[in-house]
Design an enzyme around this catalytic site. Structure first.
Site, PDB file in Angstrom:
ATOM      1  N   ASP A 452       0.865  -1.178   0.000  1.00  0.00           N
ATOM      2  CA  ASP A 452       0.000   0.000   0.000  1.00  0.00           C
ATOM      3  C   ASP A 452       0.905   1.233   0.000  1.00  0.00           C
ATOM      4  O   ASP A 452       1.591   1.502   0.987  1.00  0.00           O
ATOM      5  CB  ASP A 452      -0.881  -0.057   1.257  1.00  0.00           C
ATOM      6  N   HIS A 453       0.879   1.950  -1.096  1.00  0.00           N
ATOM      7  CA  HIS A 453       1.826   3.060  -1.252  1.00  0.00           C
ATOM      8  C   HIS A 453       1.488   4.235  -0.321  1.00  0.00           C
ATOM      9  O   HIS A 453       2.281   5.165  -0.167  1.00  0.00           O
ATOM     10  CB  HIS A 453       1.848   3.522  -2.715  1.00  0.00           C
ATOM     11  N   ARG A 454       0.321   4.208   0.293  1.00  0.00           N
ATOM     12  CA  ARG A 454       0.018   5.264   1.276  1.00  0.00           C
ATOM     13  C   ARG A 454       0.853   5.066   2.530  1.00  0.00           C
ATOM     14  O   ARG A 454       1.111   5.997   3.282  1.00  0.00           O
ATOM     15  CB  ARG A 454      -1.477   5.214   1.668  1.00  0.00           C
TER      16      ARG A 454
END
Ligand code: CAO
Length: 482
Positions: A452-454
């Protein structure tokens, strides 16, 4: 007098199920707690025990029907049930007359009848220690015993098929072991609040109560639902396009989706639409590890497991998560918070004839590879034989999906939300690797990490994956840092 037996509460968030088999027929003498229905819910197959005793008058459902909590399943004439059914079902989660004890007000997790006994249909994986190796004791010891809720003593004396409080499996589960099962404390909320949460699709356990001692109000539920909608943007707001009439081009057949397929579809679409995924690929040279795996395979076999690459990866990934704690997190966009977990539970995707199931190995960091190989074999077998309980598939921190037994060179696994990463594994194969001035044959294992790039930056993503590769190539790293 004929009384309807209605489908009691099945557990948090489960409202419906597909009837696989009806286990009784009109004219049968029914004992209280006897299983009447085999039901497939989103994640598990359960047997539904009757809270009534008597003569079965009418069956109101059939295999293939979708049934809802509260729906009439069958009617029972209790006039003829003097022998087995005269006693009031006081210890049952279902109330007199077969009505669930306020099905709405008594979700399985929370309803402890006055007798202090567990409600009827609580799927509780922690109550399945009999299938687990010794490590399970250690496992449980790390979890607080918050329940104080005990199993039905009667069931312990006569553990017949129909008397299990929850029969996720179709085998018998010794109730004596179930007695020690820990259970999370119920969320403090009134029945009407729970009902509202259910209607809105809100998990009551996730709601923060603002009342005294954290009591949850209707307003709290609404507020939580609002945050979910505005914060997560579920499904990205995109509506599916209408389908064309396929029969214009040839014959078609429509098949109802099974519960597991529907749940998988919902879960994965939501994860795909809401999580900005990145997938990184790498290769691990497992030539030396393969030798070790073969050398120690017999030990795992003797312990009842299989020393496979998946079992080894569970250990490696668990160790990596301790070194890179941002991978052991969930994101709460609405609250603007990261939730960091202090436990390491690893989910493993298992291919079953019902579809994809993901049992969870708890406290994987605290177990050795032998223990993990035994536990993984048992969980995979339970998943495939439909004996897995819902809770055995909950609480994962990160998942592993190994398709290498089947084939493939790489893939992009979808994150099993609310986790923030998943490791995909493809088929190891011999490849020429340029080493010390020449090509040498090495066994290379393709790994694909989606994150999850967040929560995870690209640089951390590749550091994490590199650590896994190095631990596979030099297992000493596990002992040194893991
Ligand atoms: N590369 C090469 N061979 C592999 C391998 C890999 N990555 N993974 C497994 N194998 C081999 C094993 O060594 C074993 O070989 P032998 O029979 O010669 O010992 C064989 O394939 C079968 O392994 P297995 O599948 O029984 O055992 P496992 O522990 O490796 O995997 C499990 C267990 C549960 C992960 C696996 O059975 C499974 O279900 N995989 C599918 C997961 C899935 O569906 N993922 C998709 C999710 S997203 O759509």
């Amino acid at each position: 007098m004929a009384t309807d037996f209605t489908l009691p509460e099945l557990g948090e968030q489960i409202e419906t199920g597909d009837v696989l088999r009806v286990l009784v027929k009109p004219g049968d003498t029914l004992a209280k707690d006897q299983a009447v229905l085999e039901l497939e819910t989103d994640k598990a197959t359960i047997e539904v025990p009757s809270s009534l005793a008597g003569i079965v008058k009418e069956i109101k459902v059939k295999a293939g029907d979708k049934v809802k909590v509260g729906q009439a399943i069958l009617s029972v004439d209790d006039g003829a049930a003097a022998a087995s059914g005269a006693a009031k079902p006081a210890a049952s989660a279902a109330g007199e007359g077969g009505k669930p004890v306020d099905a709405k007000s008594a979700p399985a997790k929370t309803a402890a009848p006055a007798s202090g006994k567990r409600p009827a249909l609580k799927p509780d994986a922690d109550k399945v220690p009999d299938m687990q190796p010794d490590v399970q004791a250690q496992d449980r010891s790390t979890q607080p015993d918050q329940s104080g809720v005990k199993e039905d003593d009667t069931a312990a004396e006569t553990p017949s098929r129909g008397q299990k409080v929850v029969d996720i499996s179709r085998g018998t589960r010794p109730a004596a072991e179930a007695v020690s099962a820990p259970e999370a404390p119920p969320a403090p909320a009134a029945p009407s609040v729970r009902r509202m949460a259910r209607e809105l699709g809100v998990e009551i356990d996730q709601v923060t109560g603002t009342g005294s001692e954290g009591r949850i109000s209707i307003e709290d539920v609404k507020e939580h639902a609002k945050r979910l909608v505005t914060g997560a943007g579920r499904n990205g707001g995109a509506a599916a396009e209408p389908l064309p009439d396929f029969s214009r081009w040839g014959q078609v057949e429509r098949q109802p989706m099974r519960a597991v397929r529907r749940k998988t579809a919902d879960h994965l679409s939501s994860a795909w639409a809401t999580i900005p995924h990145v997938t990184q690929h790498d290769l691990a040279d497992i030539t030396a590890l393969e030798d070790l795996r073969k050398r120690y395979a017999k030990q795992a076999e003797a312990a009842g497991g299989a020393l496979t690459v998946t079992a080894i990866l569970v250990k490696v990934v668990a160790a990596a998560m301790k070194i890179f704690p941002q991978f052991n997190a969930s994101i709460d966009m609405a609250a603007g918070e990261l939730i960091l977990k202090r436990y390491v539970n690893i989910g493993v995707a298992v291919d079953t004839d019902r579809g994809l199931l993901v049992p969870v190995i708890r406290d994987a960091d605290a177990k050795n590879i032998l223990q993990l190989s035994v536990e993984l074999s048992q969980l995979a077998e339970k998943a495939r034989s439909r004996k897995i309980a819902l809770e055995e598939m909950q609480g994962g921190c990160m998942s592993i999906s190994n398709l290498g037994g089947i084939g493939g060179t790489s893939f992009t696994p979808i994150i099993n939300a609310p986790e923030v990463a998943i490791l995909g594994v493809s088929r190891a194969r011999m490849e020429p690797v340029y080493k010390d001035g020449q090509f040498v044959p090495r066994l290379m294992l393709p790994l694909s990490l989606s994150y999850d790039h967040r929560v995870v930056d690209g640089a951390d993503g590749i550091r994490f994956l590199r650590w896994i590769v190095e631990a596979l190539e030099q297992p000493f790293l596990l002992a040194l840092q893991g």
